[in-house]
Design an enzyme around this catalytic site. Sequence first.
Site, short mmCIF file in Angstrom:
data_model
loop_
_atom_site.label_atom_id
_atom_site.label_comp_id
_atom_site.label_asym_id
_atom_site.label_seq_id
_atom_site.Cartn_x
_atom_site.Cartn_y
_atom_site.Cartn_z
N THR A 62 0.83 -1.20 0.00
CA THR A 62 0.00 0.00 0.00
C THR A 62 0.86 1.25 0.00
O THR A 62 0.63 2.18 -0.78
CB THR A 62 -0.95 0.00 1.21
OG1 THR A 62 -1.92 -1.05 1.05
CG2 THR A 62 -1.68 1.33 1.35
N HIS B 33 5.00 -10.23 2.41
CA HIS B 33 4.15 -11.27 3.01
C HIS B 33 3.35 -12.07 2.00
O HIS B 33 2.64 -13.01 2.35
CB HIS B 33 3.23 -10.66 4.08
CG HIS B 33 2.05 -9.90 3.56
ND1 HIS B 33 0.78 -10.42 3.55
CD2 HIS B 33 1.96 -8.65 3.06
CE1 HIS B 33 -0.06 -9.52 3.07
NE2 HIS B 33 0.63 -8.44 2.75
N GLN C 157 0.98 -9.38 -6.30
CA GLN C 157 0.52 -10.76 -6.46
C GLN C 157 1.42 -11.56 -7.40
O GLN C 157 1.46 -12.79 -7.32
CB GLN C 157 -0.91 -10.77 -7.00
CG GLN C 157 -1.96 -10.33 -6.00
CD GLN C 157 -2.15 -11.30 -4.85
OE1 GLN C 157 -1.93 -12.49 -4.98
NE2 GLN C 157 -2.56 -10.78 -3.70
N CYS D 199 -8.00 -6.46 1.81
CA CYS D 199 -8.05 -5.02 2.11
C CYS D 199 -9.46 -4.46 1.93
O CYS D 199 -9.71 -3.30 2.27
CB CYS D 199 -7.07 -4.26 1.23
SG CYS D 199 -5.35 -4.71 1.53
N SER E 88 5.62 -6.77 -2.15
CA SER E 88 5.29 -6.94 -0.74
C SER E 88 5.80 -8.28 -0.26
O SER E 88 5.62 -9.31 -0.94
CB SER E 88 3.77 -6.86 -0.53
OG SER E 88 3.45 -6.97 0.84
#
Length: 400
Positions: A72, A206, A184, A330, A204
Amino acid sequence: MRRIYLDHSATTPLDGRVLDAILPFLKEKFGNASSVHSFGQEARAAVDKARRQVASLIKARANEIVFTSGGTESNNLAIRGLCEAHQNQGKHIIVSAIEHPSVRGLIDGLEKQGWEITRLPVYEDGLVRVAGVAGAIRPDTILISVMMANNEIGTIQPVTEIGEIVREEKKHGRRLWFHTDAVQSAGRHAIDVETLNCDFLTLSAHKIYGPKGVGALYIRRGTKIFPQQVGGHQERERRAGTESVANIVGFGVAAELARAEMDERNERVRRLRDRFEQETEARIGDIVFNGERDRRLPHLSNISFRFIEGEGLLIHLDMQGVAVSTGSACSSGTLEPSPVIRALGRDEELARGAIRFSFGKDNTEDDVDLTVKALARAVETLRALSPLARVNITESVPSA
Protein backbone atom coordinates in the site's frame (compact mmCIF):
# COMPACT_ATOMS: atom_id res chain seq x y z
CA MET A 1 -10.56 -30.59 13.16
CA ARG A 2 -7.98 -30.30 10.41
CA ARG A 3 -7.44 -26.73 9.25
CA ILE A 4 -6.80 -26.01 5.56
CA TYR A 5 -5.50 -22.62 4.47
CA LEU A 6 -6.45 -21.62 0.91
CA ASP A 7 -6.07 -17.85 1.16
CA HIS A 8 -2.47 -17.36 0.05
CA SER A 9 -3.38 -14.31 -2.02
CA ALA A 10 -4.27 -12.54 1.24
CA THR A 11 -1.06 -13.57 2.98
CA THR A 12 1.32 -16.50 3.18
CA PRO A 13 2.73 -18.26 6.25
CA LEU A 14 6.25 -17.27 7.21
CA ASP A 15 8.79 -19.70 5.75
CA GLY A 16 10.87 -21.31 8.51
CA ARG A 17 14.08 -20.37 6.72
CA VAL A 18 12.96 -16.74 6.68
CA LEU A 19 12.20 -16.86 10.40
CA ASP A 20 15.67 -18.24 11.12
CA ALA A 21 17.21 -15.30 9.24
CA ILE A 22 15.05 -12.75 11.08
CA LEU A 23 15.56 -13.86 14.67
CA PRO A 24 19.16 -12.66 15.17
CA PHE A 25 18.10 -9.16 14.12
CA LEU A 26 15.41 -9.15 16.79
CA LYS A 27 17.97 -10.16 19.45
CA GLU A 28 21.72 -9.65 19.40
CA LYS A 29 21.96 -7.87 16.00
CA PHE A 30 19.69 -5.01 16.99
CA GLY A 31 21.62 -2.03 15.60
CA ASN A 32 20.16 0.94 13.76
CA ALA A 33 21.26 0.78 10.12
CA SER A 34 21.93 4.53 10.17
CA SER A 35 24.39 4.34 13.07
CA VAL A 36 28.12 4.63 12.36
CA HIS A 37 29.38 2.18 15.01
CA SER A 38 29.83 -1.55 14.50
CA PHE A 39 26.27 -2.43 15.60
CA GLY A 40 24.90 -0.06 12.99
CA GLN A 41 27.29 -1.21 10.30
CA GLU A 42 26.23 -4.82 10.88
CA ALA A 43 22.61 -3.78 10.36
CA ARG A 44 23.52 -1.70 7.30
CA ALA A 45 25.31 -4.64 5.69
CA ALA A 46 22.24 -6.81 6.25
CA VAL A 47 19.93 -4.22 4.67
CA ASP A 48 22.25 -3.84 1.69
CA LYS A 49 22.32 -7.61 1.17
CA ALA A 50 18.51 -7.77 1.31
CA ARG A 51 18.29 -4.93 -1.20
CA ARG A 52 20.40 -6.95 -3.63
CA GLN A 53 18.26 -10.05 -3.04
CA VAL A 54 15.00 -8.20 -3.71
CA ALA A 55 16.49 -6.49 -6.76
CA SER A 56 17.52 -9.89 -8.16
CA LEU A 57 13.92 -11.12 -7.98
CA ILE A 58 12.89 -8.51 -10.57
CA LYS A 59 16.26 -8.11 -12.32
CA ALA A 60 16.74 -4.54 -11.13
CA ARG A 61 19.73 -2.65 -9.74
CA ALA A 62 20.02 -2.63 -5.96
CA ASN A 63 19.99 1.18 -5.82
CA GLU A 64 16.60 1.19 -7.57
CA ILE A 65 14.93 -0.56 -4.61
CA VAL A 66 13.27 1.51 -1.87
CA PHE A 67 12.06 -0.39 1.19
CA THR A 68 8.62 0.58 2.53
CA SER A 69 6.09 -0.74 5.03
CA GLY A 70 4.25 -2.74 2.36
CA GLY A 71 2.44 -2.74 -0.95
CA THR A 72 0.00 0.00 0.00
CA GLU A 73 2.74 2.47 0.90
CA SER A 74 4.69 1.55 -2.23
CA ASN A 75 1.66 2.22 -4.44
CA ASN A 76 1.07 5.55 -2.71
CA LEU A 77 4.72 6.57 -2.98
CA ALA A 78 4.83 5.73 -6.68
CA ILE A 79 1.58 7.36 -7.75
CA ARG A 80 1.31 10.36 -5.45
CA GLY A 81 5.07 10.92 -5.48
CA LEU A 82 5.15 10.97 -9.28
CA CYS A 83 2.03 13.12 -9.62
CA GLU A 84 3.24 15.72 -7.14
CA ALA A 85 6.63 15.91 -8.85
CA HIS A 86 5.28 16.32 -12.40
CA GLN A 87 1.79 17.83 -12.16
CA ASN A 88 2.94 20.89 -14.08
CA GLN A 89 3.34 18.60 -17.14
CA GLY A 90 -0.21 17.25 -17.08
CA LYS A 91 -2.94 15.98 -14.77
CA HIS A 92 -4.29 12.92 -16.57
CA ILE A 93 -3.87 9.32 -15.31
CA ILE A 94 -4.80 6.00 -16.94
CA VAL A 95 -5.62 2.99 -14.73
CA SER A 96 -7.46 -0.29 -15.09
CA ALA A 97 -10.92 -0.72 -13.60
CA ILE A 98 -9.74 -3.57 -11.33
CA GLU A 99 -6.80 -2.09 -9.45
CA HIS A 100 -6.11 -2.98 -5.80
CA PRO A 101 -7.97 -0.80 -3.25
CA SER A 102 -4.70 0.98 -2.37
CA VAL A 103 -4.51 2.24 -5.96
CA ARG A 104 -8.22 2.62 -6.54
CA GLY A 105 -8.73 4.70 -3.38
CA LEU A 106 -5.73 6.90 -4.10
CA ILE A 107 -6.90 7.52 -7.67
CA ASP A 108 -10.38 8.41 -6.44
CA GLY A 109 -8.81 10.94 -4.08
CA LEU A 110 -6.69 12.50 -6.81
CA GLU A 111 -9.79 12.81 -8.99
CA LYS A 112 -11.47 14.87 -6.28
CA GLN A 113 -8.39 17.13 -6.30
CA GLY A 114 -8.82 17.94 -9.99
CA TRP A 115 -6.93 15.12 -11.71
CA GLU A 116 -8.61 13.52 -14.72
CA ILE A 117 -8.80 9.74 -14.68
CA THR A 118 -9.40 7.23 -17.47
CA ARG A 119 -10.44 3.85 -16.09
CA LEU A 120 -9.89 1.13 -18.65
CA PRO A 121 -12.54 -1.63 -18.87
CA VAL A 122 -11.44 -5.26 -18.54
CA TYR A 123 -14.35 -7.07 -20.20
CA GLU A 124 -15.50 -10.60 -19.35
CA ASP A 125 -12.00 -12.09 -19.44
CA GLY A 126 -10.67 -9.60 -16.88
CA LEU A 127 -8.04 -8.16 -19.23
CA VAL A 128 -7.43 -4.62 -20.45
CA ARG A 129 -6.92 -4.16 -24.16
CA VAL A 130 -3.56 -2.82 -25.33
CA ALA A 131 -5.32 -0.79 -28.00
CA GLY A 132 -7.47 0.74 -25.28
CA VAL A 133 -4.37 1.86 -23.40
CA ALA A 134 -2.85 3.42 -26.51
CA GLY A 135 -6.12 5.13 -27.40
CA ALA A 136 -6.50 6.63 -23.93
CA ILE A 137 -3.15 8.49 -23.98
CA ARG A 138 -3.56 12.25 -24.24
CA PRO A 139 -1.04 15.12 -24.45
CA ASP A 140 -1.56 15.73 -20.70
CA THR A 141 -1.23 12.06 -19.64
CA ILE A 142 1.68 11.61 -17.23
CA LEU A 143 1.02 8.21 -15.66
CA ILE A 144 -0.29 4.77 -16.62
CA SER A 145 -0.86 2.40 -13.68
CA VAL A 146 -1.97 -1.15 -14.50
CA MET A 147 -1.43 -4.03 -12.09
CA MET A 148 0.59 -7.00 -13.33
CA ALA A 149 -1.91 -9.58 -12.08
CA ASN A 150 -5.21 -9.10 -10.32
CA ASN A 151 -5.44 -10.08 -6.67
CA GLU A 152 -8.98 -11.47 -6.89
CA ILE A 153 -9.15 -13.31 -10.21
CA GLY A 154 -5.44 -13.72 -11.03
CA THR A 155 -5.60 -12.48 -14.62
CA ILE A 156 -2.19 -11.41 -15.93
CA GLN A 157 -2.41 -8.06 -17.69
CA PRO A 158 -0.46 -7.24 -20.90
CA VAL A 159 2.02 -5.10 -19.00
CA THR A 160 4.94 -5.83 -21.33
CA GLU A 161 2.95 -4.48 -24.27
CA ILE A 162 1.89 -1.45 -22.21
CA GLY A 163 5.52 -0.85 -21.30
CA GLU A 164 6.42 -0.92 -24.98
CA ILE A 165 3.81 1.76 -25.69
CA VAL A 166 5.36 3.93 -22.99
CA ARG A 167 8.84 3.32 -24.40
CA GLU A 168 7.73 4.46 -27.85
CA GLU A 169 6.07 7.56 -26.40
CA LYS A 170 9.30 8.44 -24.58
CA LYS A 171 11.29 8.06 -27.81
CA HIS A 172 9.20 10.90 -29.20
CA GLY A 173 9.97 13.12 -26.25
CA ARG A 174 6.84 12.43 -24.20
CA ARG A 175 7.03 12.76 -20.40
CA LEU A 176 5.08 9.63 -19.52
CA TRP A 177 5.64 7.11 -16.75
CA PHE A 178 4.41 3.54 -16.15
CA HIS A 179 3.68 1.95 -12.76
CA THR A 180 2.66 -1.66 -12.17
CA ASP A 181 1.53 -3.27 -8.92
CA ALA A 182 3.31 -6.65 -8.89
CA VAL A 183 2.41 -7.64 -5.33
CA GLN A 184 0.52 -10.76 -6.46
CA SER A 185 2.89 -11.59 -9.31
CA ALA A 186 6.28 -11.54 -7.62
CA GLY A 187 7.49 -15.04 -6.89
CA ARG A 188 4.73 -16.49 -9.07
CA HIS A 189 5.61 -14.86 -12.38
CA ALA A 190 9.04 -14.11 -13.84
CA ILE A 191 9.70 -10.36 -13.73
CA ASP A 192 12.32 -8.34 -15.59
CA VAL A 193 11.91 -4.59 -15.18
CA GLU A 194 13.93 -3.89 -18.30
CA THR A 195 11.67 -6.09 -20.42
CA LEU A 196 8.62 -4.50 -18.80
CA ASN A 197 9.88 -0.97 -19.44
CA CYS A 198 8.21 0.12 -16.21
CA ASP A 199 9.31 3.11 -14.14
CA PHE A 200 7.80 1.86 -10.87
CA LEU A 201 7.00 -1.64 -9.61
CA THR A 202 5.40 -2.53 -6.27
CA LEU A 203 6.35 -5.54 -4.11
CA SER A 204 5.29 -6.94 -0.74
CA ALA A 205 7.10 -9.51 1.41
CA HIS A 206 4.15 -11.27 3.01
CA LYS A 207 2.86 -12.55 -0.33
CA ILE A 208 6.05 -14.61 -0.84
CA TYR A 209 6.35 -16.28 2.60
CA GLY A 210 8.08 -13.28 4.13
CA PRO A 211 7.10 -11.06 7.08
CA LYS A 212 4.23 -8.57 7.16
CA GLY A 213 4.99 -4.89 7.45
CA VAL A 214 7.66 -4.61 4.76
CA GLY A 215 7.49 -4.00 1.02
CA ALA A 216 9.50 -2.35 -1.70
CA LEU A 217 9.12 0.02 -4.58
CA TYR A 218 11.29 -0.25 -7.66
CA ILE A 219 12.04 3.25 -8.98
CA ARG A 220 13.86 3.39 -12.31
CA ARG A 221 17.17 5.16 -12.01
CA GLY A 222 16.84 8.89 -12.73
CA THR A 223 13.07 9.05 -12.06
CA LYS A 224 12.05 12.01 -9.93
CA ILE A 225 9.40 11.64 -7.23
CA PHE A 226 8.37 13.62 -4.15
CA PRO A 227 8.86 11.63 -0.90
CA GLN A 228 5.68 11.06 1.08
CA GLN A 229 7.41 10.81 4.48
CA VAL A 230 9.63 13.60 5.78
CA GLY A 231 12.35 12.98 8.33
CA GLY A 232 15.76 11.42 8.04
CA HIS A 233 17.87 10.62 5.01
CA GLN A 234 17.10 6.90 4.78
CA GLU A 235 16.49 5.12 1.47
CA ARG A 236 18.44 7.76 -0.46
CA GLU A 237 16.03 10.41 0.87
CA ARG A 238 13.07 8.81 -0.89
CA ARG A 239 11.48 7.28 2.21
CA ALA A 240 12.32 8.69 5.66
CA GLY A 241 12.19 6.51 8.76
CA THR A 242 14.36 3.98 10.56
CA GLU A 243 14.58 0.81 8.49
CA SER A 244 12.85 -2.25 9.92
CA VAL A 245 16.05 -4.28 9.68
CA ALA A 246 14.65 -7.65 10.78
CA ASN A 247 11.71 -7.43 8.36
CA ILE A 248 13.94 -6.27 5.53
CA VAL A 249 16.32 -9.18 6.13
CA GLY A 250 13.33 -11.53 6.02
CA PHE A 251 12.13 -9.95 2.80
CA GLY A 252 15.53 -10.49 1.23
CA VAL A 253 15.64 -14.18 2.13
CA ALA A 254 12.03 -14.68 1.00
CA ALA A 255 12.84 -13.03 -2.33
CA GLU A 256 15.91 -15.22 -2.83
CA LEU A 257 13.93 -18.38 -2.07
CA ALA A 258 11.06 -17.28 -4.33
CA ARG A 259 13.46 -16.76 -7.22
CA ALA A 260 15.17 -20.12 -6.70
CA GLU A 261 12.00 -22.16 -6.13
CA MET A 262 9.54 -20.35 -8.42
CA ASP A 263 9.20 -23.06 -11.07
CA GLU A 264 8.80 -25.84 -8.52
CA ARG A 265 6.23 -23.92 -6.50
CA ASN A 266 4.26 -22.90 -9.59
CA GLU A 267 4.10 -26.44 -10.91
CA ARG A 268 2.83 -27.69 -7.57
CA VAL A 269 0.11 -25.08 -7.00
CA ARG A 270 -1.06 -25.22 -10.62
CA ARG A 271 -1.57 -28.97 -10.32
CA LEU A 272 -3.52 -28.53 -7.08
CA ARG A 273 -5.64 -25.71 -8.46
CA ASP A 274 -6.52 -27.60 -11.62
CA ARG A 275 -7.48 -30.69 -9.61
CA PHE A 276 -9.64 -28.51 -7.38
CA GLU A 277 -11.43 -26.89 -10.32
CA GLN A 278 -12.07 -30.21 -12.06
CA GLU A 279 -13.50 -31.81 -8.92
CA THR A 280 -15.60 -28.77 -8.05
CA GLU A 281 -17.07 -28.55 -11.54
CA ALA A 282 -17.91 -32.27 -11.44
CA ARG A 283 -19.64 -32.12 -8.04
CA ILE A 284 -21.32 -28.71 -7.94
CA GLY A 285 -23.65 -27.20 -10.51
CA ASP A 286 -24.53 -23.58 -11.26
CA ILE A 287 -21.01 -22.20 -10.92
CA VAL A 288 -19.17 -19.62 -13.01
CA PHE A 289 -15.38 -19.30 -13.22
CA ASN A 290 -14.31 -15.68 -13.16
CA GLY A 291 -11.66 -14.26 -15.45
CA GLU A 292 -9.49 -15.65 -18.26
CA ARG A 293 -8.45 -19.17 -17.22
CA ASP A 294 -5.43 -19.52 -19.49
CA ARG A 295 -3.76 -16.18 -18.73
CA ARG A 296 -3.72 -16.13 -14.94
CA LEU A 297 -1.55 -16.82 -11.92
CA PRO A 298 -1.01 -20.54 -11.28
CA HIS A 299 -2.28 -20.66 -7.71
CA LEU A 300 -5.60 -18.84 -7.89
CA SER A 301 -9.19 -19.79 -8.70
CA ASN A 302 -12.18 -17.48 -8.41
CA ILE A 303 -15.63 -19.06 -8.66
CA SER A 304 -19.12 -17.59 -8.37
CA PHE A 305 -21.79 -19.86 -6.88
CA ARG A 306 -25.31 -19.02 -7.97
CA PHE A 307 -28.17 -18.51 -5.49
CA ILE A 308 -25.96 -17.98 -2.40
CA GLU A 309 -23.97 -15.22 -0.70
CA GLY A 310 -20.22 -15.59 -0.73
CA GLU A 311 -19.93 -14.42 2.87
CA GLY A 312 -22.23 -17.20 4.03
CA LEU A 313 -20.26 -19.77 2.07
CA LEU A 314 -17.01 -18.45 3.52
CA ILE A 315 -18.35 -18.84 7.07
CA HIS A 316 -19.64 -22.37 6.41
CA LEU A 317 -16.25 -23.39 5.02
CA ASP A 318 -14.43 -21.82 7.95
CA MET A 319 -16.63 -23.81 10.35
CA GLN A 320 -15.40 -26.92 8.52
CA GLY A 321 -11.79 -25.82 8.85
CA VAL A 322 -11.26 -24.37 5.35
CA ALA A 323 -10.03 -20.77 5.06
CA VAL A 324 -10.85 -18.90 1.82
CA SER A 325 -11.92 -15.34 0.98
CA THR A 326 -14.51 -13.42 -0.98
CA GLY A 327 -11.90 -11.10 -2.53
CA SER A 328 -9.24 -8.65 -1.46
CA ALA A 329 -8.39 -8.82 2.23
CA CYS A 330 -8.05 -5.02 2.11
CA SER A 331 -11.77 -4.77 1.20
CA SER A 332 -13.11 -7.15 3.87
CA GLY A 333 -15.92 -5.72 5.95
CA THR A 334 -17.66 -3.98 3.08
CA LEU A 335 -21.20 -5.07 2.21
CA GLU A 336 -20.82 -4.13 -1.43
CA PRO A 337 -20.27 -6.85 -4.07
CA SER A 338 -16.74 -7.10 -5.44
CA PRO A 339 -16.06 -4.27 -7.93
CA VAL A 340 -13.60 -6.58 -9.68
CA ILE A 341 -16.26 -9.21 -10.39
CA ARG A 342 -18.74 -6.53 -11.40
CA ALA A 343 -16.14 -5.13 -13.82
CA LEU A 344 -16.29 -8.48 -15.67
CA GLY A 345 -19.93 -7.76 -16.48
CA ARG A 346 -21.29 -10.17 -13.85
CA ASP A 347 -24.64 -9.37 -12.26
CA GLU A 348 -24.92 -8.60 -8.55
CA GLU A 349 -25.89 -12.18 -7.65
CA LEU A 350 -22.74 -13.62 -9.21
CA ALA A 351 -20.60 -10.85 -7.74
CA ARG A 352 -21.93 -11.54 -4.26
CA GLY A 353 -21.47 -15.28 -4.70
CA ALA A 354 -17.79 -15.12 -5.65
CA ILE A 355 -15.15 -16.97 -3.64
CA ARG A 356 -11.37 -16.83 -4.10
CA PHE A 357 -9.37 -20.01 -3.51
CA SER A 358 -5.59 -19.45 -3.52
CA PHE A 359 -3.18 -22.33 -3.02
CA GLY A 360 0.29 -22.34 -1.48
CA LYS A 361 3.49 -24.33 -1.68
CA ASP A 362 2.63 -26.42 1.39
CA ASN A 363 -0.89 -27.47 0.36
CA THR A 364 -1.53 -31.11 -0.56
CA GLU A 365 -3.90 -33.17 -2.68
CA ASP A 366 -5.66 -34.20 0.54
CA ASP A 367 -6.32 -30.50 1.19
CA VAL A 368 -7.96 -30.28 -2.23
CA ASP A 369 -10.14 -33.34 -1.75
CA LEU A 370 -11.28 -32.32 1.73
CA THR A 371 -12.01 -28.79 0.52
CA VAL A 372 -14.18 -30.00 -2.35
CA LYS A 373 -16.19 -32.20 0.04
CA ALA A 374 -16.63 -29.33 2.50
CA LEU A 375 -17.56 -26.98 -0.34
CA ALA A 376 -20.18 -29.35 -1.74
CA ARG A 377 -21.77 -29.72 1.70
CA ALA A 378 -21.78 -25.97 2.31
CA VAL A 379 -23.28 -25.14 -1.09
CA GLU A 380 -25.99 -27.77 -0.68
CA THR A 381 -26.90 -26.43 2.77
CA LEU A 382 -27.01 -22.80 1.70
CA ARG A 383 -28.95 -23.43 -1.47
CA ALA A 384 -31.55 -25.38 0.49
CA LEU A 385 -32.10 -22.19 2.51
CA SER A 386 -31.97 -19.81 -0.43
CA PRO A 387 -35.25 -18.43 -1.81
CA LEU A 388 -33.46 -17.74 -5.10
CA ALA A 389 -32.51 -21.38 -5.46
CA ARG A 390 -36.04 -22.55 -4.62
CA VAL A 391 -37.54 -20.20 -7.20
CA ASN A 392 -35.09 -21.46 -9.81
CA ILE A 393 -35.90 -25.08 -9.06
CA THR A 394 -39.67 -24.39 -9.16
CA GLU A 395 -39.45 -22.60 -12.48
CA SER A 396 -37.42 -25.44 -14.00
CA VAL A 397 -40.06 -28.11 -13.09
CA PRO A 398 -42.69 -28.46 -15.87
CA SER A 399 -46.33 -28.15 -14.82
CA ALA A 400 -48.54 -31.26 -14.82
